[in-house]
Scaffold this motif. Structure first.
Motif, PDB file in Angstrom:
ATOM      1  N   LYS A  72      48.983 -19.223  31.261  1.00  0.00           N
ATOM      2  CA  LYS A  72      48.591 -19.587  29.898  1.00  0.00           C
ATOM      3  C   LYS A  72      47.129 -20.024  29.840  1.00  0.00           C
ATOM      4  CE  LYS A  72      51.971 -22.529  29.806  1.00  0.00           C
ATOM      5  NZ  LYS A  72      52.575 -22.126  31.086  1.00  0.00           N
ATOM      6  N   SER A  73      46.743 -20.941  30.729  1.00  0.00           N
ATOM      7  CA  SER A  73      45.355 -21.428  30.725  1.00  0.00           C
ATOM      8  C   SER A  73      44.373 -20.318  31.066  1.00  0.00           C
ATOM      9  CB  SER A  73      45.206 -22.593  31.707  1.00  0.00           C
ATOM     10  OG  SER A  73      46.009 -23.692  31.318  1.00  0.00           O
ATOM     11  N   THR A  74      44.767 -19.440  31.986  1.00  0.00           N
ATOM     12  CA  THR A  74      43.893 -18.320  32.346  1.00  0.00           C
ATOM     13  C   THR A  74      43.717 -17.370  31.166  1.00  0.00           C
ATOM     14  OG1 THR A  74      44.616 -18.469  34.650  1.00  0.00           O
ATOM     15  CG2 THR A  74      43.557 -16.421  33.976  1.00  0.00           C
ATOM     16  N   LEU A  75      44.783 -17.149  30.416  1.00  0.00           N
ATOM     17  CA  LEU A  75      44.682 -16.265  29.242  1.00  0.00           C
ATOM     18  C   LEU A  75      43.711 -16.837  28.218  1.00  0.00           C
ATOM     19  CD1 LEU A  75      45.748 -13.785  27.651  1.00  0.00           C
ATOM     20  CD2 LEU A  75      47.394 -15.336  26.605  1.00  0.00           C
ATOM     21  N   ILE A  76      43.809 -18.133  27.957  1.00  0.00           N
ATOM     22  CA  ILE A  76      42.889 -18.746  26.999  1.00  0.00           C
ATOM     23  C   ILE A  76      41.465 -18.670  27.533  1.00  0.00           C
ATOM     24  CG2 ILE A  76      42.223 -20.914  25.884  1.00  0.00           C
ATOM     25  CD1 ILE A  76      45.141 -21.628  25.702  1.00  0.00           C
ATOM     26  N   GLY A  77      41.299 -18.938  28.822  1.00  0.00           N
ATOM     27  CA  GLY A  77      39.974 -18.815  29.422  1.00  0.00           C
ATOM     28  C   GLY A  77      39.406 -17.418  29.268  1.00  0.00           C
ATOM     29  N   ARG A  78      40.275 -16.417  29.403  1.00  0.00           N
ATOM     30  CA  ARG A  78      39.835 -15.026  29.229  1.00  0.00           C
ATOM     31  C   ARG A  78      39.410 -14.770  27.790  1.00  0.00           C
ATOM     32  NH1 ARG A  78      37.485 -11.450  31.908  1.00  0.00           N
ATOM     33  NH2 ARG A  78      38.857 -11.993  33.670  1.00  0.00           N
ATOM     34  N   LEU A  79      40.168 -15.268  26.826  1.00  0.00           N
ATOM     35  CA  LEU A  79      39.792 -15.097  25.421  1.00  0.00           C
ATOM     36  C   LEU A  79      38.440 -15.745  25.130  1.00  0.00           C
ATOM     37  CD1 LEU A  79      43.240 -15.751  23.688  1.00  0.00           C
ATOM     38  CD2 LEU A  79      41.965 -13.596  23.626  1.00  0.00           C
ATOM     39  N   LEU A  80      38.239 -16.952  25.681  1.00  0.00           N
ATOM     40  CA  LEU A  80      36.965 -17.648  25.472  1.00  0.00           C
ATOM     41  C   LEU A  80      35.825 -16.923  26.186  1.00  0.00           C
ATOM     42  CD1 LEU A  80      38.146 -21.348  25.994  1.00  0.00           C
ATOM     43  CD2 LEU A  80      37.791 -20.160  23.825  1.00  0.00           C
TER      44      LEU A  80
ATOM     45  N   VAL B 131      53.301  -7.399  24.060  1.00  0.00           N
ATOM     46  CA  VAL B 131      52.172  -6.653  24.619  1.00  0.00           C
ATOM     47  C   VAL B 131      52.035  -6.946  26.107  1.00  0.00           C
ATOM     48  CG1 VAL B 131      50.903  -6.624  22.432  1.00  0.00           C
ATOM     49  CG2 VAL B 131      50.527  -8.486  24.044  1.00  0.00           C
ATOM     50  N   PRO B 132      51.601  -5.942  26.890  1.00  0.00           N
ATOM     51  CA  PRO B 132      51.302  -6.168  28.312  1.00  0.00           C
ATOM     52  C   PRO B 132      49.868  -6.660  28.471  1.00  0.00           C
ATOM     53  CG  PRO B 132      51.075  -3.848  27.803  1.00  0.00           C
ATOM     54  CD  PRO B 132      51.467  -4.526  26.503  1.00  0.00           C
ATOM     55  N   VAL B 133      49.647  -7.614  29.375  1.00  0.00           N
ATOM     56  CA  VAL B 133      48.290  -8.119  29.608  1.00  0.00           C
ATOM     57  C   VAL B 133      48.110  -8.463  31.083  1.00  0.00           C
ATOM     58  CG1 VAL B 133      48.042  -9.099  27.281  1.00  0.00           C
ATOM     59  CG2 VAL B 133      48.899 -10.526  29.152  1.00  0.00           C
ATOM     60  N   SER B 134      46.868  -8.553  31.476  1.00  0.00           N
ATOM     61  CA  SER B 134      46.487  -9.172  32.744  1.00  0.00           C
ATOM     62  C   SER B 134      45.402 -10.177  32.401  1.00  0.00           C
ATOM     63  CB  SER B 134      45.969  -8.137  33.747  1.00  0.00           C
ATOM     64  OG  SER B 134      45.390  -8.797  34.864  1.00  0.00           O
TER      65      SER B 134
ATOM     66  N   THR C 285      41.377  -8.599  25.157  1.00  0.00           N
ATOM     67  CA  THR C 285      40.484  -8.400  24.009  1.00  0.00           C
ATOM     68  C   THR C 285      40.193  -6.924  23.751  1.00  0.00           C
ATOM     69  OG1 THR C 285      38.513  -8.631  25.399  1.00  0.00           O
ATOM     70  CG2 THR C 285      39.383 -10.633  24.374  1.00  0.00           C
ATOM     71  N   GLN C 286      40.367  -6.094  24.766  1.00  0.00           N
ATOM     72  CA  GLN C 286      40.143  -4.654  24.628  1.00  0.00           C
ATOM     73  C   GLN C 286      41.443  -3.915  24.930  1.00  0.00           C
ATOM     74  OE1 GLN C 286      37.290  -3.347  23.504  1.00  0.00           O
ATOM     75  NE2 GLN C 286      36.454  -5.432  23.356  1.00  0.00           N
ATOM     76  N   PRO C 287      41.739  -2.819  24.178  1.00  0.00           N
ATOM     77  CA  PRO C 287      42.975  -2.069  24.412  1.00  0.00           C
ATOM     78  C   PRO C 287      43.071  -1.566  25.847  1.00  0.00           C
ATOM     79  CG  PRO C 287      41.972  -1.407  22.335  1.00  0.00           C
ATOM     80  CD  PRO C 287      40.985  -2.296  23.024  1.00  0.00           C
ATOM     81  N   LEU C 288      44.283  -1.507  26.350  1.00  0.00           N
ATOM     82  CA  LEU C 288      44.542  -1.079  27.719  1.00  0.00           C
ATOM     83  C   LEU C 288      44.335   0.424  27.849  1.00  0.00           C
ATOM     84  CD1 LEU C 288      45.613  -1.970  30.524  1.00  0.00           C
ATOM     85  CD2 LEU C 288      47.907  -1.407  29.688  1.00  0.00           C
ATOM     86  N   ASP C 289      43.578   0.801  28.861  1.00  0.00           N
ATOM     87  CA  ASP C 289      43.317   2.219  29.120  1.00  0.00           C
ATOM     88  C   ASP C 289      44.375   2.743  30.077  1.00  0.00           C
ATOM     89  OD1 ASP C 289      42.262   4.732  29.326  1.00  0.00           O
ATOM     90  OD2 ASP C 289      40.575   4.165  30.620  1.00  0.00           O
TER      91      ASP C 289
END
Length: 428
Positions: free
Chosen positions: A16-24, A181-184, A192-196
């Motif tokens: 969770k914290s890593t995801l927020i860090g990624r968004l920021l 949605v799938p994320v890493s 933030t960008q669609p998965l290729d």
């Protein structure tokens, strides 16, 4: 477009914290000195983005999230307020606090913790618990983010299995799922960008968040305003002929304008609104969501904790059924006295009966004589003085109460009124 308030939830170490860090980080919402500090700590290794939200020393030492951390960022189309909620069971109360005022909940699911060899994937208890709590707290939108897909050799097949399990759980629980949605979060895939990838043609997480609606209070309902503060004016009003008092509070639902007749609870006295104020200025009207001040045409005995309503629109009771999310390590038991806060009023209360506890695995009610920590149950409540409670489904303010232990002063539980109770005059 109005800013979206959302929280991240899910089991511990789901990212969770890593995801927020990624968004920021991807949203360029990190100050230069913060970025320099992270790069120095990394010492040539990849930056630990979770440190952007894990601000307490104990959090950094243990590598966990303890308290709710709020962060802000914006895109070209929208502003966001993020609440990073803890995943540990012992900090569920913090998650409830974050969910109470959120427009959406992003529940992370760590795909590496699930057994993908089974025909039906079994979800983690905290995934189910946090999703159910978000539903109980009337968070309008729920998003499942299946994290760490970069760790799988066949992420498409793994995601499909997990999504099927989430869909089945959501259907059984009646969850309003906006997207899965799938994320890493670590690598930034589909955040933030669609998965290729050939197996995914859907939206990125950020695209989902940009289109989610914000919660709005009902303006077409009768007036309901919990009084928070009574201010005495320093001047005499020409319209009322006396030195007025301004009754301040945030309107829970409905609207009010000068000339409206109102009723004060619990006294049931009535008066006419002489003035409506916003931020100290006299205005024509105010509506749900506004922090408004009302000047009445005559002096009434009104104090913090009273309610101002449309005459005849609210009933008062000492007995009501509710859903109780129990957060204290000491189990909830019938007969024990607690303090409850309804709006801005504190009264003594007790649980008269525990009807059932929810089994988060089967989603079925089970017989129970007490509620252990993190349990969700249906209870019957008694309060010492009559309160104008409403069903939580209709009013997030009038239908919610917090339970506090009178000895330890801990916040012990969150009460959500289930149905419109009948008026009762029975003695405490």
């Amino acid at each position: 477009m109005k800013a979206l308030r959302f929280l991240t939830a899910g089991s511990v170490d789901d990212g969770k914290s890593t995801l927020i860090g990624r968004l920021l980080f991807d949203g360029q919402a990190i100050l230069a000195d913060q970025l320099d500090t992270l790069e120095r700590r990394a010492a040539g290794r990849p930056i630990d983005l979770s440190l952007l939200t894990d601000g307490l020393e104990a959090e950094r030492e243990q590598g966990i999230t303890i308290d709710v951390a709020y962060r802000y960022f914006a895109t070209k189309t929208r502003k966001f307020i993020i609440a990073d909620a803890p995943g540990h069971e012992q900090y569920t109360r913090n998650m409830v606090t974050a969910a109470a005022g959120s427009d959406a909940a992003v529940v992370l699911v760590d795909i590496t913790k699930l057994d993908l060899t089974q025909d039906e994937v079994v979800l983690l208890p905290q995934t189910r618990r946090h999703s159910l709590l978000a539903q109980l707290l009337r968070v309008p939108s729920l998003v499942f983010a299946v994290n760490k897909i970069d760790a799988l050799a066949d992420p498409g097949a793994g995601f499909a299995k997990v999504k099927a399990a989430l869909d089945k759980f959501a259907a059984a629980a009646g969850l309003n799922v906006a997207a899965t949605v799938p994320v890493s979060a670590l690598r930034g895939d589909n955040v933030t960008q669609p998965l290729d990838a050939a197996w995914w043609t859907g939206e990125s997480l950020l695209q989902v968040l940009e289109r989610l609606p914000t919660s709005t209070e009902r303006t077409d309902a009768p007036l309901s305003l919990p009084v928070q503060y009574v201010q005495k004016d320093a001047y005499q009003s020409a319209g009322t002929g006396f030195q007025p008092r301004v009754l301040w509070g945030r309107i829970a639902h409905g609207a009010v304008k000068a000339g409206d007749t109102i009723e004060v609870l619990p006294s049931r006295q009535t008066a006419v609104v002489a003035e409506v104020r916003l931020a100290g200025e006299v205005v024509g009207s105010a509506q749900a969501g506004d922090s408004a001040g009302l000047v009445l045409d005559r002096q009434l005995d009104v104090s913090r904790g009273d309610w101002i309503v449309t005459p005849g629109s609210a009933s008062q009771t000492k007995h009501f059924p509710a859903t109780l999310a129990w957060l204290d390590t000491e189990a909830a038991k019938p007969g024990r006295k607690y303090w409850v806060r309804h709006g801005n009023r504190w009264v003594q209360a007790r649980i008269s009966a525990i009807d059932s506890v929810l089994d988060i695995h089967t989603l079925q009610p089970q017989d129970a004589h007490e509620l252990p920590v993190n349990a969700i149950g249906r209870v019957q409540m008694e309060v010492q003085h009559e309160l104008p409670v409403e069903p939580f489904a209709d009013n997030r303010v009038g239908g919610a109460l917090i339970v506090v232990d009178p000895a330890s002063h801990r916040t012990s539980g969150a009460l959500l009124v289930d149905v419109q109770p009948a008026t009762s005059d029975e003695a405490w």
